[in-house]
Design a protein around this motif. Structure first.
Motif, PDB file in Angstrom:
ATOM      1  N   PHE A  37      39.902  46.051  35.558  1.00 36.91           N
ATOM      2  CA  PHE A  37      39.725  44.607  35.584  1.00 36.91           C
ATOM      3  C   PHE A  37      39.737  44.160  37.037  1.00 36.91           C
ATOM      4  CE2 PHE A  37      40.386  43.150  31.169  1.00 36.91           C
ATOM      5  CZ  PHE A  37      40.776  44.330  30.580  1.00 36.91           C
ATOM      6  N   ARG A  38      39.311  42.930  37.274  1.00 37.26           N
ATOM      7  CA  ARG A  38      39.394  42.371  38.622  1.00 37.26           C
ATOM      8  C   ARG A  38      39.684  40.877  38.536  1.00 37.26           C
ATOM      9  NH1 ARG A  38      33.057  42.974  40.578  1.00 37.26           N
ATOM     10  NH2 ARG A  38      32.178  41.325  39.237  1.00 37.26           N
ATOM     11  N   GLN A  39      40.294  40.396  39.613  1.00 36.32           N
ATOM     12  CA  GLN A  39      40.579  38.967  39.688  1.00 36.32           C
ATOM     13  C   GLN A  39      40.397  38.507  41.127  1.00 36.32           C
ATOM     14  OE1 GLN A  39      44.430  37.714  38.209  1.00 36.32           O
ATOM     15  NE2 GLN A  39      43.669  35.643  37.860  1.00 36.32           N
ATOM     16  N   LYS A  43      40.014  32.535  40.361  1.00 35.43           N
ATOM     17  CA  LYS A  43      39.185  32.849  39.193  1.00 35.43           C
ATOM     18  C   LYS A  43      40.001  33.568  38.131  1.00 35.43           C
ATOM     19  CE  LYS A  43      34.699  33.017  41.484  1.00 35.43           C
ATOM     20  NZ  LYS A  43      33.430  33.776  41.632  1.00 35.43           N
ATOM     21  N   VAL A  44      39.463  33.548  36.919  1.00 38.95           N
ATOM     22  CA  VAL A  44      40.100  34.227  35.803  1.00 38.95           C
ATOM     23  C   VAL A  44      39.875  35.735  35.915  1.00 38.95           C
ATOM     24  CG1 VAL A  44      40.086  34.463  33.296  1.00 38.95           C
ATOM     25  CG2 VAL A  44      39.763  32.216  34.319  1.00 38.95           C
ATOM     26  N   ARG A  45      40.871  36.495  35.503  1.00 35.30           N
ATOM     27  CA  ARG A  45      40.706  37.945  35.481  1.00 35.30           C
ATOM     28  C   ARG A  45      39.577  38.331  34.531  1.00 35.30           C
ATOM     29  NH1 ARG A  45      45.929  40.838  33.691  1.00 35.30           N
ATOM     30  NH2 ARG A  45      45.193  40.118  31.646  1.00 35.30           N
ATOM     31  N   GLU A  46      38.751  39.277  34.940  1.00 29.33           N
ATOM     32  CA  GLU A  46      37.634  39.697  34.106  1.00 29.33           C
ATOM     33  C   GLU A  46      37.600  41.215  33.974  1.00 29.33           C
ATOM     34  OE1 GLU A  46      33.784  38.859  35.718  1.00 29.33           O
ATOM     35  OE2 GLU A  46      34.285  39.597  37.711  1.00 29.33           O
ATOM     36  N   ALA A  92      37.686  41.197  45.171  1.00 28.09           N
ATOM     37  CA  ALA A  92      38.730  40.849  44.204  1.00 28.09           C
ATOM     38  C   ALA A  92      39.855  41.868  44.293  1.00 28.09           C
ATOM     39  CB  ALA A  92      38.175  40.846  42.783  1.00 28.09           C
ATOM     40  N   TYR A  94      41.570  44.601  42.158  1.00 27.29           N
ATOM     41  CA  TYR A  94      41.169  45.425  41.022  1.00 27.29           C
ATOM     42  C   TYR A  94      42.394  46.062  40.376  1.00 27.29           C
ATOM     43  CZ  TYR A  94      36.233  44.919  42.068  1.00 27.29           C
ATOM     44  OH  TYR A  94      34.971  44.408  42.247  1.00 27.29           O
ATOM     45  N   TYR A  95      42.441  45.961  39.053  1.00 22.27           N
ATOM     46  CA  TYR A  95      43.585  46.460  38.297  1.00 22.27           C
ATOM     47  C   TYR A  95      43.146  47.516  37.287  1.00 22.27           C
ATOM     48  CZ  TYR A  95      45.869  42.214  39.976  1.00 22.27           C
ATOM     49  OH  TYR A  95      46.389  41.211  40.767  1.00 22.27           O
TER      50      TYR A  95
END
Length: 123
Positions: A37-39, A43-46, A92, A94-95
Motif C-alpha cells: 500500500f502507499r500513502q 491523501k488516503v492510503r491506497e 509516498a 509505502y507499506y
C-alpha cells in the motif's frame, strides 16, 4: 507475533527504478495474501499490488499496472515490489501488509502492517 519490515525506499528521478523489500516473520499460515500500500501526504492510503503466496496470483492498481511488479520469495519470506518508470505521483510512504485471521478480498482486510519506507520521485 507477525513482524513486517520494509526496506529499499529512497529518492530517484522520474523514469528511474526502485525495489522495495518486506521481510516477514512469525507467520503460521501456509497460504496467505500479502500486499503493498502507499500513502502520500494529505491523501488516503491506497492499495498498490497484492499477491497470493500459494498460487502466485497478483493484482494491481490501475495507476501502476505495467510499471510495478509484486513477487515473493517463499523460501526467504521476503515480499518485493519492483517499481520501474517511476513518476512524481508515485511519491509516498509505502507499506507492506499481510493477511491475518480475517479473509482478505483484494485490498481489503489486511491485519498486519509494517512501519513503511519512503519513496520520493523528483521530476
Amino acid at each position: 507475533q507477525v513482524y513486517l519490515m520494509e526496506s529499499g525506499g529512497g529518492s530517484v528521478q522520474a523514469g528511474g527504478s526502485l525495489r522495495l523489500s518486506c521481510a516477514a516473520s512469525g507467520y503460521s499460515y501456509d497460504s496467505y495474501y500479502m500486499a503493498w500500500f502507499r500513502q502520500a501526504p494529505g491523501k488516503v492510503r491506497e492499495g498498490v499490488a497484492f499477491i497470493n503466496t500459494n498460487d502466485g496470483s497478483t493484482g494491481y492498481a490501475d495507476s501502476v499496472k505495467g510499471r510495478f511488479t509484486i513477487s515473493k520469495d517463499n523460501a526467504k519470506n521476503i515480499l518485493y515490489l519492483q517499481m520501474d518508470n517511476l513518476k512524481p505521483e508515485d511519491t509516498a510512504m509505502y507499506y507492506c501488509a499481510a493477511e491475518g485471521e480475517v479473509v482478505v478480498v483484494g485490498f481489503e482486510g489486511y491485519q498486519y502492517w509494517g512501519q513503511g519506507t519512503q519513496v520520493t520521485v523528483s521530476s
